[in-house]
Structure formats: structure tokens, C-alpha cells
Design an enzyme around this catalytic site. Structure first.
Site, PDB file in Angstrom:
ATOM      1  N   HIS A 122      71.152 -22.193  16.829  1.00 34.91           N
ATOM      2  CA  HIS A 122      72.332 -21.781  16.071  1.00 34.91           C
ATOM      3  C   HIS A 122      72.259 -20.262  15.872  1.00 34.91           C
ATOM      4  CE1 HIS A 122      74.796 -21.387  12.374  1.00 34.91           C
ATOM      5  NE2 HIS A 122      75.318 -22.568  12.661  1.00 34.91           N
ATOM      6  N   ASP A 199      63.889 -24.336  12.043  1.00 32.70           N
ATOM      7  CA  ASP A 199      65.214 -24.472  11.438  1.00 32.70           C
ATOM      8  C   ASP A 199      65.471 -25.959  11.226  1.00 32.70           C
ATOM      9  OD1 ASP A 199      67.865 -24.638  10.797  1.00 32.70           O
ATOM     10  OD2 ASP A 199      68.582 -23.402  12.463  1.00 32.70           O
ATOM     11  N   GLN A 202      69.603 -29.243  10.718  1.00 31.08           N
ATOM     12  CA  GLN A 202      70.192 -30.478  11.247  1.00 31.08           C
ATOM     13  C   GLN A 202      69.232 -31.653  11.183  1.00 31.08           C
ATOM     14  OE1 GLN A 202      73.284 -31.046  11.979  1.00 31.08           O
ATOM     15  NE2 GLN A 202      74.043 -28.935  11.967  1.00 31.08           N
ATOM     16  N   LYS A 225      74.488 -29.535   3.806  1.00 29.81           N
ATOM     17  CA  LYS A 225      74.450 -30.481   4.926  1.00 29.81           C
ATOM     18  C   LYS A 225      73.674 -31.737   4.566  1.00 29.81           C
ATOM     19  CE  LYS A 225      74.422 -26.796   8.362  1.00 29.81           C
ATOM     20  NZ  LYS A 225      75.653 -26.659   9.153  1.00 29.81           N
ATOM     21  N   CYS A 366      78.789 -22.194  16.610  1.00 32.90           N
ATOM     22  CA  CYS A 366      77.775 -21.160  16.329  1.00 32.90           C
ATOM     23  C   CYS A 366      76.627 -21.223  17.319  1.00 32.90           C
ATOM     24  CB  CYS A 366      77.252 -21.274  14.914  1.00 32.90           C
ATOM     25  SG  CYS A 366      78.515 -21.080  13.661  1.00 32.90           S
TER      26      CYS A 366
HETATM   27  C1  LIG Z   1      70.877 -25.749  13.373  1.00 27.40           C
HETATM   28  C2  LIG Z   1      71.547 -24.948  12.311  1.00 27.40           C
HETATM   29  N1  LIG Z   1      70.930 -23.861  11.829  1.00 27.40           N
HETATM   30  C3  LIG Z   1      71.455 -23.110  10.836  1.00 27.40           C
HETATM   31  C4  LIG Z   1      72.684 -23.424  10.301  1.00 27.40           C
HETATM   32  C5  LIG Z   1      73.230 -22.529   9.247  1.00 27.40           C
HETATM   33  O1  LIG Z   1      73.406 -23.194   8.042  1.00 27.40           O
HETATM   34  P1  LIG Z   1      74.297 -22.492   6.915  1.00 27.40           P
HETATM   35  O2  LIG Z   1      75.613 -22.185   7.515  1.00 27.40           O
HETATM   36  O3  LIG Z   1      74.381 -23.492   5.842  1.00 27.40           O
HETATM   37  O4  LIG Z   1      73.552 -21.253   6.511  1.00 27.40           O
HETATM   38  C6  LIG Z   1      73.373 -24.553  10.781  1.00 27.40           C
HETATM   39  C7  LIG Z   1      74.684 -24.979  10.255  1.00 27.40           C
HETATM   40  O5  LIG Z   1      75.673 -24.322  10.285  1.00 27.40           O
HETATM   41  C8  LIG Z   1      72.800 -25.318  11.804  1.00 27.40           C
HETATM   42  O6  LIG Z   1      73.416 -26.393  12.297  1.00 27.40           O
END
Ligand SMILES: Cc1ncc(COP(=O)(O)O)c(C=O)c1O
Ligand SMILES: Cc1ncc(COP(=O)(O)O)c(C=O)c1O
Lengths: 411, 143, 411, 143
Positions: A122, A199, A202, A225, A366
């Protein structure tokens, strides 16, 4: 597996109507809906316990501090951290990853060093590393994919080298929905003296996570999430590593002594929590963890697996549908299905599904480098969670079947 | 709003079989437009001579709404003066923003009127107006 | 002035009991209580409109985007910004000030340059500037105080020089409660080519603010000090300045294109809003602004002035009470009263008041340099807001009169 | 809980007129302790010889609870062995954390028992235990 889980009643938004329609909410990878237990915990906090924690010598402030610090303890238990002080609250996973980039990355990466990430990251676990690499004259290297969408084992072996200082990788890809074996990647990283940032955005809402077992150095995720409110995220870091790091945000509550020209820092975790924190969000996070553990991850995984197993054969029958990450040779598929419909742009697909009350996401999710790697401009993504039902899948697939017709293509 | 108020036959026709999706040998001006959040990208190619848009064409990728909107626009502005073309762009954008609803006033948009109902789909407004903003940029810089 | 305002009924926490006691909540400088309209707006959001904004092509996500962007427009109107894109949402004022330090400060301050702040700054508008000064080899200079606690006019004239790149100053001191004439400080800063950062944390909830009239370059504040939920803060910046700045947090939603090695950034305001934002918090902020503007700042200022005018003469009658910032020669006192009781440590004072349900803060109030300057180790602080009553003041003063007795001192 | 369960006469006496708040000419070991969030700071001065705490005194600033707690502690540990003194510190901290409530078990804390009810005031726990943590640090490092 019962089709409709008894706890579906807990989710007001899913029981209500949006513009006169019941929603089949299949965008859980973006954010999840909240059970009334979580909503109630926020209202309860503001209605009866609200104060600035850490700062008051009066009962209300002590209550707020308790709520906030209990959330930290609960979160530590949840991901099996050794100590609550290893849990830093942030506003979201993105801030958590930036904290590591600024406070660990900029200090520990030098010219000629390497940072290794995967092509399926992401942007939030990618752009911060571009920044560190560029700022320090380091090289950013990518682990690419096998045919089936899993991380290339060869790349893991060869790209992580003695020069590697940081390996950053997601536990589950937010597009392909494949679970990475991060434990072995952590091992590889440690074998060359690098730290490993995982990370968990998910994963943590969908499977039991044990950061001590993974042995990762950092682990980041967002509350929103995992049934919690927005505005609360988590960075886990090993105590010794966090303790040795410079602060990130500076200001109230993260200091020990402030002189005119110099300051010293509070101990962990306060050192990384500058300014007034989101206590209402923390209260919601506690309620969400209670809720999830009440249901158990065994059950959540079973529900999601049932939905995937129910949906995939039906999708494969539609010749105009292309699927991504659905042929993994490992048993590691989670409840995320990325797809495209031949000739039709994902945004049109999403609009047409929306017309039937089916909410899926369209775009690059993203993950532009991954889409470029897959040679797709964009894709659609359906992502499931515990409250989804086979009926949601039925509605989704029925709507999919209409798409090409709406645009005047034959089936 | 019913889906076929937006995904009309006109739109389907122009998105499936765009007449003006090709390069222009005689282009006097090309301009890129994009919606990064959607991944839509178009390159508009114009032949402008003596203050007249003689030819218009485009290349790129995008959703049905943006592709059809671009194709319809290319058709509409051929043979118009630069001033007229910019006026049409303004009018189209106003229509999609829901600022002009009077059919009579919009009449000169001709086939582009088929996109009128995108005004009721906030998520798709960007797709519909992309080409027209790009046109405006192109003609502005052509001066 | 009616003693009890009709809107007191809107605040559930103040109408309820904490440990069997009605609370006289006098710690509004730390955080404010929330009216049910604000609490309801959060619940309503999660119960009926929750989705990830900006990312979905479906109706629910459009609703969430609308709520989020309306909050931005409303906030822009609220502080009279020229354009909504000049409003960046953060998690609190501290993050907002750090954003300026990292993305403006580190880029625009060099060796030998100067940063000028006042000795009465909150740590959040102080420690970030120590960081920038140290990182860039610049000098951090302080504006000290006149006898009456106001900023030294002489220091303002002499310390802001051609070498000054940034002037950062609070609009209202969170300890002394004195309003600074920031408009003239901005003018002075601009006259030497410096930018001026105004910390509005203690002002924006209590008086009408017009950032265009102030002409400040940046203006930071927190929602939670103005009836909003925690986890939402605001950075205002002039468009051209923000536009020229490097991003701060990097990740989802703040990018335009992400290549493997390079990225380009989204336009303002997205460029500074990485990751999923706190939409529930933004919904609460909108409700809070509506609420405050419904009451009007004229009325809020009158209520607070009445409370100060009612309290101060009574406090002055108690010979063992020392007051700070209560003898301003200008007409600029706001509803914050810092004090000490002879021989008694502020923490004991707060504990003894708490026993009577009176909530005041004790400590350094995140202003250690100011306390050192005042030659006080710590102090107590009572801070008022629109829902406070003369009865709260009566209870506070009655409890104060007991303090020395509890510790065995004569009166 | 009533206020005078915490602000007892013993506490008032020790905080208003501490017996041991002075420097120690013969100090063999000094240790600083602080609660930055409160601004409490004490410096403990000890004379330790042959494994015995011969003398104890302190200087510094703080609230009534921390000042009284320190003064009471200084009185209590005089003439105790290092081991005994550390045992008392452990016991006191456990009492304030609410881990030991049995009066008999706590008996040897003597006057320090007067601080027992601070256990019910989470916001003030830090004040009560500051001196005892500092003592423990001092004796640990003295070994
Ligand atoms: C794999 C992953 N990493 C990071 C994020 C970033 O999370 P957030 O937008 O809540 O900071 C997301 C979700 O958008 C994600 O799916
Ligand atoms: C003057 C001033 N500036 C900055 C802050 C920091 O605000 P926050 O803690 O919400 O980030 C505060 C409040 O704590 C304040 O009073």
C-alpha cells in the site's frame, strides 16, 4: 455455516437503508462498519468520562487516563506484545508507518544502504520508504511476485542482503488478499541485521496476530479497519528499539523537562504521543477488541473463507471476469477479491453495482506500483468481513452480470 | 435515478466506438488531462487555425463516462471558434455541477446533453468533466 | 447575565454525576465537554454514513466524503480562511504545529537564521522549534514578559530581526490567559520577511477569529478544546505557502502518481492528509462549530467575562492566594486564572478541590519555561467555558478556603 | 473516601515541619528522584556504613504527600540494614499499589501506614512512592 450470523443485528448501518436501499457492504478493506457496542463506547465516554488524560489531579481525568491506558493494555494483549509500553497510539496506520520512517529510518539508514519492500505494498508502506531512501542516499529495492501473486521467494532470498537496513512488508496484500509468510521474512531480515516492519492493516482484523511469535520489530495497523472508530491507529515496536529512537511529534506530554534551549523526553510510550490523544477513539478500540475476541478469529476466518469459497466458483463461470490473486498455490487467500470486467472500466462497474446497493471499491486501491506490475490501470475490489452473508455475494454477482449489458456489450 | 439515465445509448455508443479516438497528424496543440484518483488519462490533440478548432481527437484510457464525454466533445467543437469552444466547455461544466439545468440554455451542447444526469452522481462528476477542463487548458495556452 | 444558561442542559456529563458528585468542571483549557448535538453527530455518522471517503464510487462513500469536505468548508468559514483548501485536518494542534516545523521549518530555516517564540508558549509550540533550530543550526530566541504578564513590546521590536525566518506565538496563553496582539506581531514578522505561526488552541473556542484579518501564515488548533471530539485538529495555512511545501506524512490519498522510485503529490489539501482521515471527528467538528455560532462569540465572551469578574475580587480577598496574569494593564484577560495557595503544593490543592467535585488542573500545564520564568515550580489553573456558572465559581472558592486548613495551616 | 483519611495529622505534621529536610554532612550516597509531570523533585542523602543506613535526609520540592512520605521514610530507615530498608521500600510501594492491605503485614511501616489511603487516589500514587523508589535506586547502586 449459518448464512446470516446472529451478530449482524449489532450493526446499525447494515440494518438501515442508504438512499432507500439495504447495502451489501463489500468494501471492508477500506474501512469497516461499527457495531453499536463500539458506537456506544464512544458516546459513553463523551457523555460520562471525558477529560484530558495524564494532566489532571481530579477524578474525571483519572477516569479518562484509565480508559486510555486500559486500551493500551488491551491492545498489547490483542497482538501479544510483551509490554503495554510497546503500544504507541497514532491516528492511523499511515502515521504509524511514517513514525518509523522518520524516527527510525532517517536515523538508521545511510548512504549506500538498502531498504527492501514488496511491489504489493500500500502507498502508506511505500512512499515513506521512498522518502527515507532519497533523503539518505539509500536504495529502495522491490520484492516482485510469483505467477500466482505471492511474493517471489527468490527475491526474498536475494534482495535482502548485508546492506539491507529495513525490510517493510504487508502481512496481507490489500489488493490480492494473499497472506505473506512474514515470520520467515522477519527471520531473513534479522539474519542480515535489518529490522522488519510489518504492515498489519489488512490482517489484524481478520486473523490472530502474535507479534512476539512473528518477532517483527514494528507492526502497524488502523482501528477503523477493525470495527473501531476512525482517528485511532497503532504502532507496535520492540521496547529497546522504540526506546533508542528519537521522538517524532514534539509537544505536550511527550517531554520530561523543557528548558529554553533543550528538552528531555518522557519514557515510553508517552515519548511518541505528543499532545492530547484520542481517548474516545481508544475507548472504541477497546470495545472493538472485546467484540472481536468475543466472536473469535476462528469463527471470523471461517465466515470469510465460506464467502470466498462461495463466490469464487460463481465468478469463474463468468467468462468476461478477470480475477487477480485468486490462484494462489498456497492456502493463503483471505476475503479480498480483486477483479475486472472485460471492456468495462472499474469505475463504471462500481457505479453499476452501487445502483443495486452493492458497495465495492474501484481504482488503484493505493497500490499503483502493484497495478502497473499487473499491467492493469485499475481494478475493482470486493472485500468481506464477519457480517457479510451469502446473500451479499448473491447480490454482488447478480449485479456483476448486468454490467456489460448496461454498457451495451454482449455477455 | 435509474442507471440508464446515465448509461444511455448515446454514451454506450461513444464509449464503445469512439469516432475521434486517434492521433491527429495535423495537431497544432496537445494537452494532457488526468484524474489520478481514478487512473483516467487522456491526451487531447487539436488543430487550431485562425481562431478556429478545425480538428479534434484524443487518446488515453478511462471509464465509459470520461471516454464518451471526450468523444462527444471532440465532435461538438469541430468547426467552432476558440471562443465558442471555451463557452461550450464552461456550459458543460456548469451543467455537470448542476448550476445550469434549463434545457433550452443547454441546447447547444447537443449530444453532450446525454451526460446531464451525471450531475446526480457526485462520484462521477470528475470523469465527465475531465475532457472539458483539458480543452479549456489547451485553448487557454494556445492563445 | 442569567446565572445558568439554558444550554447547560445540552451537556450530559455536566448534568450527570461522577462518583456521586456533580462536577464544577473548570479545566476547559485542557479539554472541553461535549453537547449532545456533537455526540449525536458522531453516533449518527457511524450509524448511518460511515465509509472511507475519497476512495469509493458508491453512494455511502460519497456521503462520507461530503461530510468530510463540508467540515472543511465549515471550518474555513469559521476562521474566515479564503479557501477550504487552506484547511488541513490533523489529529490535534500538536500535529498541526509539527507539520509546520517539519515541512516548512526544516526547508526554510538555515544555519544562522533565527526563530522567535514567546516564553509563554505551550510545549507544543516550543519543542518543535527547538528541534528545527537544532537540526538547522539556527538560533531560538524568546520574547519575555512585561511585569503584568503581557509579551514585552521591546522584545517584539528587537528580537524579530532580518535574520528571523519564523515567529511562532500563541494567541492566548494557556496559563496566564492573556490575549496577545498577534495581528501586530504578524505585521512585524512580515516586515522582516518572516512567516508567523499562530497557536490558536486557547483562542478559537472563545473568540471570533479571522485569519485573513490577522494575516498570519499558519494557524493551528484542536477540536477537543472547542466542544468537538478528540482526534481532530486543524492547520490553516496560506495557500501559496502550503502549496510550496514538501509533504509531511506520506501514504494513501496524498499522492498523484506513485512510481517505484518516485512519487508526485496530490493538490491541497489532500497533499497533507495521508491515510484514512477521522471523518467521525470531522462530523463532530461541524456540529461543534454550528453549536458555537448558534450561541455566538459575543455571548460566550460575555459569559466568561462575567465569571472572571465575579471570581477575581473574591480571590483577591484571600491573602494566601497568589494570582498570575491577573493584573494586565490591557483589557485582554480571558477566562483562565492561574494561582497558587501559600505553602501548599498545587497538586494538594487540586486533590482537595476534587474532593468537593471541583475540577482544576495542577502542574506546569505544558509550559515549563513559563513557570521557570515566573519562578514557580507549578501552579493551579481554573479555566472557564460557556457552560460554567457563578455557582461553579462559588463552589471553587468555597473549596479553596478549606485547603490550608486540611493541611493544618492557619488561614 | 474522606479527605482526612489521606490528609491526616501525621501527614500534615511531616509536611509542614519535616525533621529530615536538610543536607547531610556525612553522606556516602546521594540520589535524585523526580516526577516530571508534577514537578516534584527530591534529593535523598544517605550515610551507609557496614551495610547499615546510619543517617538519612533530603532536600527538594514537592506536594505534601511526597514531602511527608520522604520525611517519614527518612525517620523509618535510620538504623536499619540496607536489606531491611529495601524490604520496607518494597512493602510501602506494594501498600500504595493496593497489593498488600493486611494491617498486620504492614505493621513495620509504622508511621508510613498513615499514607495507606493514597492507594485510593490513583492521581497521587506517584507522589507517595517517589521517595521509596529513590531509596531503592540509591541502595541498589550503593552495593
Ligand atoms: C495494507 C494497508 N496498509 C496501510 C493502509 C493505510 O491505513 P490508513 O489509511 O488507515 O492509514 C491500508 C488501508 O488503507 C492498507 O490496506
Ligand atoms: C496554547 C496551547 N497550544 C497547544 C496545545 C496543544 O493542543 P493538543 O494537546 O490538543 O495538541 C494546547 C493544549 O494542550 C494549548 O493550550
Amino acid at each position: 455455516m449459518a448464512d446470516v450470523q446472529e451478530f449482524l443485528k449489532d450493526f446499525p448501518l447494515l440494518n438501515g437503508e442508504i438512499d432507500g436501499k439495504h447495502i451489501a457492504y463489500l468494501d471492508n478493506g477500506a474501512t469497516t462498519q461499527k457495531p453499536h457496542q463500539v458506537i456506544q463506547s464512544i458516546c459513553g465516554y463523551y457523555g460520562g468520562c471525558n477529560a484530558n488524560p495524564h494532566r489532571g489531579a481530579y477524578a474525571l481525568s483519572v477516569k479518562a487516563t484509565d480508559i486510555y491506558e486500559s486500551a493500551r493494555k488491551r491492545t498489547a494483549q490483542f497482538i501479544k506484545a510483551k509490554r503495554p509500553a510497546e503500544i504507541i497510539f497514532t491516528k492511523n496506520a499511515t502515521e504509524a508507518l511514517n513514525l518509523v520512517a522518520y524516527s527510525y529510518g532517517l536515523q538508521n539508514v545511510g548512504a549506500g544502504d538498502e531498504i527492501v519492500i514488496s511491489i504489493s505494498e500500500h502507498h502508506s508502506n511505500l512512499v515513506p520508504w521512498q522518502f527515507v531512501a532519497k533523503a539518505k542516499g539509500a536504495t529502495l529495492k522491490y520484492i516482485y511476485l510469483e505467477e500466482d501473486g505471492n511474493l517471489s521467494q527468490e527475491d526474498i532470498e536475494t534482495k535482502i542482503t548485508e546492506r539491507t537496513k529495513i525490510v517493510a512488508v504487508t502481512q496481507v496484500s490489500n489488493v490480492l488478499g494473499l497472506k505473506n509468510d512474514v515470520k520467515s521474512i522477519v527471520k531473513k531480515a534479522h539474519s542480515v541485521g535489518a529490522v522488519c516492519v510489518v504492515d498489519g492493516s489488512q490482517s489484524v482484523a481478520h486473523m490472530a496476530v502474535d507479534v512476539q511469535d512473528l518477532d517483527c520489530d514494528f507492526f502497524a495497523f488502523s482501528g477503523h479497519k477493525m470495527l473501531s472508530p476512525m482517528g485511532i491507529g497503532v504502532l507496535y515496536g520492540k521496547y529497546e528499539i522504540l526506546d533508542a529512537m528519537e521522538p517524532f511529534l514534539r509537544g505536550g506530554d511527550m517531554i520530561e523537562y523543557v528548558q529554553e534551549q533543550e528538552s528531555t523526553w518522557a519514557e515510553l510510550p508517552s515519548k511518541f504521543e505528543a499532545g492530547t490523544q484520542n481517548v474516545g477513539g481508544a475507548a472504541g478500540l477497546t470495545a472493538a477488541i472485546d467484540y472481536l475476541e468475543g466472536i473469535t478469529f476462528d469463527r471470523i476466518e471461517a465466515i470469510e473463507k465460506d464467502l470466498v469459497d462461495y463466490a469464487l466458483p460463481q465468478l469463474r463461470e463468468l467468462p468476461y471476469i478477470e480475477l487477480y490473486g485468486c490462484d494462489s498455490k498456497q492456502d493463503n487467500k483471505t476475503g479480498i477479491i480483486a477483479f475486472n470486467i472485460k471492456d468495462v472500466h472499474p469505475h463504471d462497474v462500481a457505479t453499476i453495482l452501487d445502483n443495486d446497493g452493492v458497495a465495492v471499491r474501484a481504482g488503484h486501491h493505493c497500490a499503483q506500483p502493484l497495478h502497473r506490475y499487473l499491467q492493469q490501470n485499475a481494478s475493482c475490489r470486493a472485500s468481506f468481513y464477519l457480517y457479510n452473508t451469502r446473500e451479499d455475494i448473491d447480490r454482488w454477482i447478480a449485479a456483476l452480470k448486468k454490467v456489460r449489458g448496461v454498457l451495451g456489450y454482449g455477455a | 435515478m435509474a442507471l440508464d439515465d446515465v448509461y444511455t445509448e448515446v454514451l454506450g455508443e461513444h464509449s464503445r466506438n469512439p469516432d475521434h479516438k486517434h492521433h491527429l497528424a495535423c495537431a497544432t496543440c496537445t494537452m494532457k488531462g488526468h484524474n489520478p484518483s481514478c487512473g483516467d488519462e487522456i491526451t487531447l490533440e487539436l488543430n487550431v487555425e485562425d481562431g478556429m478548432v478545425k480538428e479534434a481527437a484524443f487518446t488515453g484510457v478511462g471509464c465509459a463516462i470520461s471516454q464518451a464525454s471526450t468523444d462527444i466533445m471532440a465532435e461538438l467543437i469541430r468547426g467552432k471558434s476558440v471562443e465558442e469552444a471555451r463557452g461550450l466547455a464552461q456550459k458543460f461544466i456548469s451543467m455537470i455541477k448542476g448550476e445550469i439545468t434549463d434545457e433550452e440554455e443547454l441546447e447547444e451542447l447537443d449530444e453532450a446533453l446525454a451526460l446531464k444526469n451525471v450531475a446526480h452522481m457526485p462520484a462521477r462528476v470528475k470523469c465527465a468533466v475531465l475532457a472539458w477542463h483539458t480543452l479549456d487548458d489547451a485553448l487557454k495556452s494556445d492563445k
